[in-house]
Design a protein around this motif. Sequence first.
Motif, PDB file in Angstrom:
ATOM      1  N   THR A  27       0.852  -1.175   0.000  1.00 28.22           N
ATOM      2  CA  THR A  27       0.000   0.000   0.000  1.00 28.22           C
ATOM      3  C   THR A  27       0.897   1.238   0.000  1.00 28.22           C
ATOM      4  N   ASP A  28       0.382   2.322  -0.532  1.00 24.93           N
ATOM      5  CA  ASP A  28       1.188   3.543  -0.612  1.00 24.93           C
ATOM      6  C   ASP A  28       1.022   4.365   0.659  1.00 24.93           C
ATOM      7  N   PRO A  29       2.069   5.077   1.075  1.00 24.89           N
ATOM      8  CA  PRO A  29       1.884   5.998   2.199  1.00 24.89           C
ATOM      9  C   PRO A  29       1.057   7.198   1.738  1.00 24.89           C
ATOM     10  N   SER A  30       0.434   7.903   2.681  1.00 29.75           N
ATOM     11  CA  SER A  30      -0.299   9.115   2.309  1.00 29.75           C
ATOM     12  C   SER A  30       0.625  10.311   2.311  1.00 29.75           C
ATOM     13  N   SER A  31       1.712  10.214   3.082  1.00 23.70           N
ATOM     14  CA  SER A  31       2.663  11.322   3.104  1.00 23.70           C
ATOM     15  C   SER A  31       4.038  10.775   3.464  1.00 23.70           C
ATOM     16  N   GLY A  32       5.047  11.597   3.247  1.00 22.21           N
ATOM     17  CA  GLY A  32       6.409  11.186   3.552  1.00 22.21           C
ATOM     18  C   GLY A  32       6.939  10.200   2.527  1.00 22.21           C
ATOM     19  N   ARG A  33       8.133   9.676   2.792  1.00 20.60           N
ATOM     20  CA  ARG A  33       8.674   8.689   1.868  1.00 20.60           C
ATOM     21  C   ARG A  33       9.626   7.743   2.562  1.00 20.60           C
ATOM     22  N   ALA A  34       9.825   6.605   1.944  1.00 21.13           N
ATOM     23  CA  ALA A  34      10.791   5.639   2.434  1.00 21.13           C
ATOM     24  C   ALA A  34      11.615   5.164   1.255  1.00 21.13           C
ATOM     25  N   VAL A  35      12.900   4.987   1.486  1.00 14.34           N
ATOM     26  CA  VAL A  35      13.775   4.488   0.431  1.00 14.34           C
ATOM     27  C   VAL A  35      14.371   3.178   0.916  1.00 14.34           C
ATOM     28  N   LEU A  36      14.252   2.135   0.106  1.00 11.11           N
ATOM     29  CA  LEU A  36      14.824   0.837   0.448  1.00 11.11           C
ATOM     30  C   LEU A  36      15.826   0.482  -0.635  1.00 11.11           C
ATOM     31  N   ARG A  37      17.049   0.182  -0.237  1.00  9.05           N
ATOM     32  CA  ARG A  37      18.084  -0.114  -1.220  1.00  9.05           C
ATOM     33  C   ARG A  37      18.366  -1.600  -1.247  1.00  9.05           C
ATOM     34  N   GLY A  38      17.680  -2.302  -2.109  1.00  9.31           N
ATOM     35  CA  GLY A  38      17.951  -3.727  -2.229  1.00  9.31           C
ATOM     36  C   GLY A  38      16.701  -4.493  -2.552  1.00  9.31           C
ATOM     37  N   ARG A  39      16.925  -5.743  -2.913  1.00  8.98           N
ATOM     38  CA  ARG A  39      15.804  -6.600  -3.263  1.00  8.98           C
ATOM     39  C   ARG A  39      15.021  -6.945  -2.005  1.00  8.98           C
TER      40      ARG A  39
END
Lengths: 420, 278
Positions: free
Chosen positions: A81-93
């Motif tokens: 599901t998508d967040p409504s605000s902000g962001r997250a970055v994940l580096r990798g599989r």
Amino acid sequence: MSRASPPIIVAEKLGKSFQLGEIHRDWAARLFRRGAHAGPAPLLQALCDVDFSVEEGEVFGIIGANGAGKSTLLKILAGITDPSSGRAVLRGRIASLLEVGTGFHPELTGRENVFLNGTILGLHRREIREEYGRIVEFAGLEKFMDTPVKRYSSGMQVRLAFAVAAHLRPEILLVDEVLAVGDIAFQRKCLGAMKEVAGGGRTVLFVSHNMAAVSNLCDRVLMLRQGRVAAIGPADEVIQAYIHSTEDSRALDGRGYVSFHPRQPVLPQAPLLLQAARLVDEEERPVSSAQTGGALRVDVRLEGFDRYPSAVVGLTVRSVFDQKIFHFNSAMAGGFGPVPRHPGEKVRLEIQALPLMAGAYSMDLLVFEPGVRLIDRVDGVLQFDVIESDLYGNGYRGEAREGLIAVQGECAIEGVEDDP
Amino acid sequence: MNNKRLEYIRQPRRGWFDLALGELWAYRDLLAALAWRNLTVRYKQSVIGIAWAILKPVLQMLVFSVVFGRLANLPSDGVPYPVFLYAGLLPWTYFSSAISSASGSLLAGGNMINKVYFPRMILPFSYLFTGLIDLLLAMAVLFGLMAWYRADMVFGPQMLLFPLFLLPAIVFAGGLSLWLCALAVRYRDIHHLVPYLLQVGMFVTPVVYAVQLLPARFQWILQLNPMTGVIEGFRWSLLGKPVEGWGMMGLGCALSVALLFAGMVYFRRVDRTLADIV
């Protein structure tokens, strides 16, 4: 020290809100619902300004009460599901294991499901074919791979599903409470596999209610409370904070009773006999602690207990790791005897010489007819601390981390041991 | 090595035309696995199993041949009616079974949608491929029928063209499925509506009759239906039946491409909150 690699997961001000009530807001939907006025729907803020970062190779725990937003957070990180605000970055599989056996189809055989489940989790057929032998071996289901999964026990399904996930070779593994099923031996195996995954430089995010597993596995823990970060830090510190916070949030009435309402019955249509409970000291004052070697007095308020003349009231004390330590009930104490009964009653259970070392504990209360059935139960409702006392008369202070049970004994030096 | 790492960014989605086609391609193995699952699951624990894929259109052909061929005596352009009918039933059966299973695919796949990430368009699309396997099996009967009735078979290059006419059927079914399954998430009414849509659809498509049955000035309406082009193309390539109105049918195909594109846009819109409402 300058870090060579940036954190593998960074979340910045992540937020998620849900619309409550019926959802009829998008433009195509309006074509069908012209005239229905679209008032502002109430929003539920499930997550709010969640910031954290996870380093590569860490095992990172997420804890919190039900509804604190743990699963929502994991779903956002997994991309479900998508967040409504902000962001997250994940580096990798990423591989997410939010429920074991997702996409398992009961009619398909174990073998067919390995391929299906693997592709759902993002593998290519070729990769699954290469890993197939190891997957089957890990699950220990060599003989059952051509049997439809609907004939598997739930433990077997978990083993197969975990085996697939453990062989995904993800850089980031997101795990939600999957260890709740399966026998002890397999749980150990899964924990081992997860540690191996982490040991290989991989990163694990682990959501659980099982504090023992969290404490055992995780380096750092994030505690959520009502969608916000309540604490973040070394595992044991945050777990202790969590245990104390659940205590504080309980509603106490003027006489120190912890109310159990509202709640669901343990079994459908089971009566809710247990109303509230409190701990008291010798002077009948409500307390939230007891002493090693002292008495533990519990008052339990019941409603309609008189309708079950043969029923027994009991308590079970658990450690912070949710292990049952001991059980005590009214039948052990000889029952209530022939006294007049009333619809609203208070029962006192008293344990003498409490054999617990200093630490935090919780208590389940239950009403049952011995050997017949469970009538009502509330789990973990009373939290209390055991405070150290001079049990040994020499100033030695024991703690729960050395061992939970306080025992008495003797010692002596009896000269030099002779050769046998 | 960190520079070459995959990077996933989770943030609120904006914009209309982010169709994530690359991702769809990356998950092509899942598409195949799901199509295969749909097929195997459907025929597990049945005695004749996959033979149903052949039996169903054959039974339908028998019933319709009696009703429309014998009783109503509908013309069939010189081709024996059962052969004419079966060549139309094949693409129609493909289309209608793809639509009816794909339109409920998001609701049926709720558990997967909630628990794991994958491009959700794969769910309805997987049924487009499941139906193709059924269709290819049922094709065998058509060749049998043609031999039985000694129909004027056109052994020629045009026979190899029939798979080409499946393309507009796949595109049209895909577009319509995307709309229906995305709408069905919010409106369970779709579930009840689809069988009637398909029933009506079959009679505004020249399955049991020929386009020429209609007065010439109305034929263009029929030809705008992309399935008309598919069925006419089938009959042309396999039975050598002459075809008129290529222009209109080309327009019908163009419409189905537009429907697919718009369906993808709408689907991605619904996709944003799908896991929250399924």
